[in-house]
Scaffold this motif. Structure first.
Motif, PDB file in Angstrom:
ATOM      1  N   LEU A 166       0.912  -1.337   0.147  1.00  0.00           N
ATOM      2  CA  LEU A 166      -0.243   0.442  -0.125  1.00  0.00           C
ATOM      3  C   LEU A 166       0.689   0.723  -0.363  1.00  0.00           C
ATOM      4  CD1 LEU A 166      -2.937  -1.430   2.320  1.00  0.00           C
ATOM      5  CD2 LEU A 166      -3.135  -0.766   0.237  1.00  0.00           C
ATOM      6  N   SER A 167       1.909   1.261   0.356  1.00  0.00           N
ATOM      7  CA  SER A 167       2.492   2.623   0.688  1.00  0.00           C
ATOM      8  C   SER A 167       3.637   2.589  -0.210  1.00  0.00           C
ATOM      9  CB  SER A 167       3.757   2.446   2.063  1.00  0.00           C
ATOM     10  OG  SER A 167       3.465   2.117   2.604  1.00  0.00           O
ATOM     11  N   LEU A 168       4.011   1.407  -1.205  1.00  0.00           N
ATOM     12  CA  LEU A 168       4.577   1.452  -2.074  1.00  0.00           C
ATOM     13  C   LEU A 168       3.712   2.080  -3.499  1.00  0.00           C
ATOM     14  CD1 LEU A 168       7.353  -1.298  -1.937  1.00  0.00           C
ATOM     15  CD2 LEU A 168       7.961   1.462  -1.849  1.00  0.00           C
ATOM     16  N   MET A 169       2.806   1.803  -3.189  1.00  0.00           N
ATOM     17  CA  MET A 169       1.674   2.018  -4.968  1.00  0.00           C
ATOM     18  C   MET A 169       1.438   3.595  -4.421  1.00  0.00           C
ATOM     19  SD  MET A 169      -0.442  -1.415  -5.718  1.00  0.00           S
ATOM     20  CE  MET A 169      -1.345  -1.433  -3.526  1.00  0.00           C
ATOM     21  N   SER A 170       1.582   4.145  -3.463  1.00  0.00           N
ATOM     22  CA  SER A 170       0.686   5.775  -3.004  1.00  0.00           C
ATOM     23  C   SER A 170       2.097   6.265  -3.295  1.00  0.00           C
ATOM     24  CB  SER A 170       0.629   4.959  -1.208  1.00  0.00           C
ATOM     25  OG  SER A 170       2.097   5.793  -0.908  1.00  0.00           O
ATOM     26  N   ALA A 171       2.764   6.292  -4.153  1.00  0.00           N
ATOM     27  CA  ALA A 171       4.047   6.941  -4.294  1.00  0.00           C
ATOM     28  C   ALA A 171       3.535   8.159  -5.583  1.00  0.00           C
ATOM     29  CB  ALA A 171       4.878   6.372  -4.749  1.00  0.00           C
ATOM     30  N   ARG A 172       2.497   8.249  -6.282  1.00  0.00           N
ATOM     31  CA  ARG A 172       2.534   9.249  -7.332  1.00  0.00           C
ATOM     32  C   ARG A 172       1.402   9.188  -6.114  1.00  0.00           C
ATOM     33  NH1 ARG A 172      -2.197  10.016  -9.952  1.00  0.00           N
ATOM     34  NH2 ARG A 172      -1.392  10.822 -12.059  1.00  0.00           N
ATOM     35  N   SER A 173       0.639   8.861  -5.725  1.00  0.00           N
ATOM     36  CA  SER A 173      -0.424  10.096  -5.508  1.00  0.00           C
ATOM     37  C   SER A 173       0.348  10.686  -4.121  1.00  0.00           C
ATOM     38  CB  SER A 173      -1.132   9.428  -3.957  1.00  0.00           C
ATOM     39  OG  SER A 173      -1.469   8.344  -5.057  1.00  0.00           O
ATOM     40  N   LEU A 174       1.129  10.921  -3.568  1.00  0.00           N
ATOM     41  CA  LEU A 174       2.153  11.058  -2.338  1.00  0.00           C
ATOM     42  C   LEU A 174       2.467  12.524  -3.211  1.00  0.00           C
ATOM     43  CD1 LEU A 174       3.528   8.864  -0.055  1.00  0.00           C
ATOM     44  CD2 LEU A 174       1.561  10.125   0.458  1.00  0.00           C
ATOM     45  N   ASN A 175       3.337  11.836  -4.560  1.00  0.00           N
ATOM     46  CA  ASN A 175       4.029  13.433  -5.432  1.00  0.00           C
ATOM     47  C   ASN A 175       3.184  14.637  -5.453  1.00  0.00           C
ATOM     48  OD1 ASN A 175       6.978  12.302  -5.788  1.00  0.00           O
ATOM     49  ND2 ASN A 175       6.102  11.174  -6.968  1.00  0.00           N
ATOM     50  N   LEU A 176       1.865  14.280  -5.933  1.00  0.00           N
ATOM     51  CA  LEU A 176       0.940  14.987  -5.923  1.00  0.00           C
ATOM     52  C   LEU A 176       0.227  15.852  -4.718  1.00  0.00           C
ATOM     53  CD1 LEU A 176      -1.426  12.733  -8.393  1.00  0.00           C
ATOM     54  CD2 LEU A 176       0.462  14.361  -9.704  1.00  0.00           C
ATOM     55  N   LEU A 177       0.375  15.097  -3.178  1.00  0.00           N
ATOM     56  CA  LEU A 177       0.035  15.936  -2.787  1.00  0.00           C
ATOM     57  C   LEU A 177       0.879  16.545  -2.341  1.00  0.00           C
ATOM     58  CD1 LEU A 177      -1.896  12.847  -0.685  1.00  0.00           C
ATOM     59  CD2 LEU A 177      -3.066  14.541  -1.523  1.00  0.00           C
ATOM     60  N   ALA A 178       2.092  16.277  -2.017  1.00  0.00           N
ATOM     61  CA  ALA A 178       3.308  17.701  -2.583  1.00  0.00           C
ATOM     62  C   ALA A 178       3.042  18.902  -2.955  1.00  0.00           C
ATOM     63  CB  ALA A 178       4.333  16.753  -2.212  1.00  0.00           C
ATOM     64  N   LEU A 179       2.518  18.975  -3.726  1.00  0.00           N
ATOM     65  CA  LEU A 179       1.609  19.988  -4.608  1.00  0.00           C
ATOM     66  C   LEU A 179       0.417  20.775  -3.598  1.00  0.00           C
ATOM     67  CD1 LEU A 179       1.608  18.903  -7.712  1.00  0.00           C
ATOM     68  CD2 LEU A 179       3.162  19.663  -6.805  1.00  0.00           C
ATOM     69  N   GLY A 180      -0.015  20.345  -2.992  1.00  0.00           N
ATOM     70  CA  GLY A 180      -1.047  20.985  -2.373  1.00  0.00           C
ATOM     71  C   GLY A 180      -2.704  20.143  -2.580  1.00  0.00           C
ATOM     72  N   ASP A 181      -3.807  19.785  -1.749  1.00  0.00           N
ATOM     73  CA  ASP A 181      -4.204  19.766  -1.841  1.00  0.00           C
ATOM     74  C   ASP A 181      -5.206  19.583  -3.202  1.00  0.00           C
ATOM     75  OD1 ASP A 181      -3.874  18.246   0.563  1.00  0.00           O
ATOM     76  OD2 ASP A 181      -5.767  18.438   1.549  1.00  0.00           O
ATOM     77  N   ASP A 182      -5.075  21.082  -3.601  1.00  0.00           N
ATOM     78  CA  ASP A 182      -6.032  21.681  -4.986  1.00  0.00           C
ATOM     79  C   ASP A 182      -5.477  21.200  -5.874  1.00  0.00           C
ATOM     80  OD1 ASP A 182      -7.947  23.095  -2.820  1.00  0.00           O
ATOM     81  OD2 ASP A 182      -7.028  24.760  -3.059  1.00  0.00           O
ATOM     82  N   ALA A 183      -3.766  21.472  -5.983  1.00  0.00           N
ATOM     83  CA  ALA A 183      -3.267  20.994  -7.069  1.00  0.00           C
ATOM     84  C   ALA A 183      -3.935  19.221  -7.269  1.00  0.00           C
ATOM     85  CB  ALA A 183      -1.940  21.386  -7.304  1.00  0.00           C
ATOM     86  N   ALA A 184      -3.879  18.782  -6.364  1.00  0.00           N
ATOM     87  CA  ALA A 184      -3.599  17.664  -6.539  1.00  0.00           C
ATOM     88  C   ALA A 184      -5.229  16.795  -6.937  1.00  0.00           C
ATOM     89  CB  ALA A 184      -3.186  17.072  -5.017  1.00  0.00           C
ATOM     90  N   ALA A 185      -5.953  17.367  -6.334  1.00  0.00           N
ATOM     91  CA  ALA A 185      -7.031  17.266  -7.134  1.00  0.00           C
ATOM     92  C   ALA A 185      -7.307  17.185  -8.146  1.00  0.00           C
ATOM     93  CB  ALA A 185      -8.143  17.593  -6.375  1.00  0.00           C
ATOM     94  N   ALA A 186      -7.375  18.633  -8.656  1.00  0.00           N
ATOM     95  CA  ALA A 186      -7.028  19.288 -10.384  1.00  0.00           C
ATOM     96  C   ALA A 186      -6.122  17.918 -11.190  1.00  0.00           C
ATOM     97  CB  ALA A 186      -6.427  20.754 -10.283  1.00  0.00           C
ATOM     98  N   LEU A 187      -5.419  17.592 -10.572  1.00  0.00           N
ATOM     99  CA  LEU A 187      -4.350  16.897 -11.770  1.00  0.00           C
ATOM    100  C   LEU A 187      -4.981  15.314 -11.390  1.00  0.00           C
ATOM    101  CD1 LEU A 187      -0.968  18.142 -10.913  1.00  0.00           C
ATOM    102  CD2 LEU A 187      -2.361  18.383 -12.659  1.00  0.00           C
TER     103      LEU A 187
END
Length: 344
Positions: free
Chosen positions: A218-239
């Motif tokens: 689960l942790s390793l599969m979350s890598a892409r999501s964590l990269n998006l979350l690093a941009l902020g919640d609004d930017a992650a949702a937009a992407l």
């Protein structure tokens, strides 16, 4: 191809080459730590004798060393990898460079749940300890995040760190209050609370493996999501990221890793804090690289500190939890003083 595109491609190639080089170094460091862990201890044994002991062609001493030190080394590697990986995930989920299973109180909550199970419900199996630790870790993580989210600004790094520290102190105090009147379990629980891998066996390791495997996946599969979350919640949702589900999935993986590691080894501290910072300095902030590197170096760090714990107090040995505190604190201070942590 334009000059700008060519320059970008060359920079990307150099970055990938550097990361692959560090990957090879990390694997060699882990392998070297494993060799030292099996060959060094309260009594040194020649490596050729250990190999002979593993094949059953030598004396009882070498066989005993193999039987004791090999599972201990495996346990240290698994616990270190779990805590290093969980620390990196927690820092990504909370966007908090101070996040760590110890500082956020997750390990203390897991330990409290195990002690409650032992003292009040007669729990006596490792599988029971693991489930209790996972439940305690999950409830504590949710509580800390809820408290840290109250007020203006939401769950800021400072509020999460303060809420986690206060929760850690409270749960540790409550755990002590449970243990004090129970002389029948006090000795074993207090030794376990310090944190260590001494006495590990494959019978202890086996029940932990399914939880560690699911948590790591689960942790390793979350890598892409964590990269998006690093941009902020609004930017992650937009992407295209589903922010709540991304956080929940990554947090579940970290909780499984922390719960299993704590049940088996006790609440070890600083591994999940120091290792991700060190990995960022080596391979950058891309979680596709950061997560596996955190697992590798977390395993190497805990094996190395366990070897150091055996050598510092010969012919006795220290619990590895004591050594991780002494080693982790100055290393973290050194990392913070290197101004590159501003990249976080």
């Amino acid at each position: 191809m334009s000059d700008i595109a060519l320059s970008a491609a060359m920079t990307l190639a150099r970055s990938r080459h550097r990361r692959l080089l560090w990957l090879g170094v990390a694997v060699l460091v882990l392998a070297g730590a494993g060799v030292l862990s099996v060959s060094l201890g309260t009594r040194d044994v020649d490596w050729r004798d250990i190999v002979a002991g593993a094949t059953g062609t030598t004396d009882t001493l070498a066989r005993a060393v193999v039987a004791v030190r090999v599972p201990r080394t495996v346990m240290a590697a698994l616990a270190g990898a779990a805590l290093g990986l969980a620390g990196a995930v927690m820092q990504g989920v909370t966007r908090n460079p101070l996040a760590d299973p110890g500082i956020l109180g997750v390990n203390a909550g897991a330990a409290m749940a195990v002690v409650i199970g032992m003292a009040w419900f007669g729990m006596a199996t490792l599988t029971g300890y693991i489930w209790a630790a996972i439940a305690g870790a999950a409830l504590t993580a949710a509580f800390v995040y809820a408290i840290g989210s109250v007020g203006r600004g939401g769950a800021t790094p400072l509020k999460l760190a303060l809420a986690g520290t206060a929760t850690m102190v409270a749960t540790s105090s409550f755990t002590t209050a449970i243990i004090l009147p129970r002389n029948d379990i006090a000795g074993g629980v207090q030794a376990w609370q310090v944190g260590g891998v001494g006495g590990a066996s494959f019978d202890v390791i086996a029940p932990c493996l399914p939880f560690l495997a699911v948590g790591a996946a689960l942790s390793l599969m979350s890598a892409r999501s964590l990269n998006l979350l690093a941009l902020g919640d609004d930017a992650a949702a937009a992407l295209g990221a589903r922010v709540a589900w991304a956080r929940a999935g990554a947090a579940l993986g970290a909780v499984l890793l922390c719960g299993a590691a704590t049940a088996a080894c006790g609440p070890l501290i600083f591994v999940g804090l120091v290792v991700p910072h060190l990995c960022r300095l080596l391979v950058g902030a891309d979680y596709r690289w950061l997560l596996p590197f955190s697992a590798l170096l977390g395993a190497a760090l805990l094996i190395g500190t366990d070897v150091l714990a055996r050598l510092l107090a010969r012919p006795s040995e220290l619990d590895v939890g004591i050594v991780t505190a002494f080693v982790g604190a100055p290393v973290f201070i050194w990392i913070v003083r290197q101004r590159r942590v501003r990249e976080l």
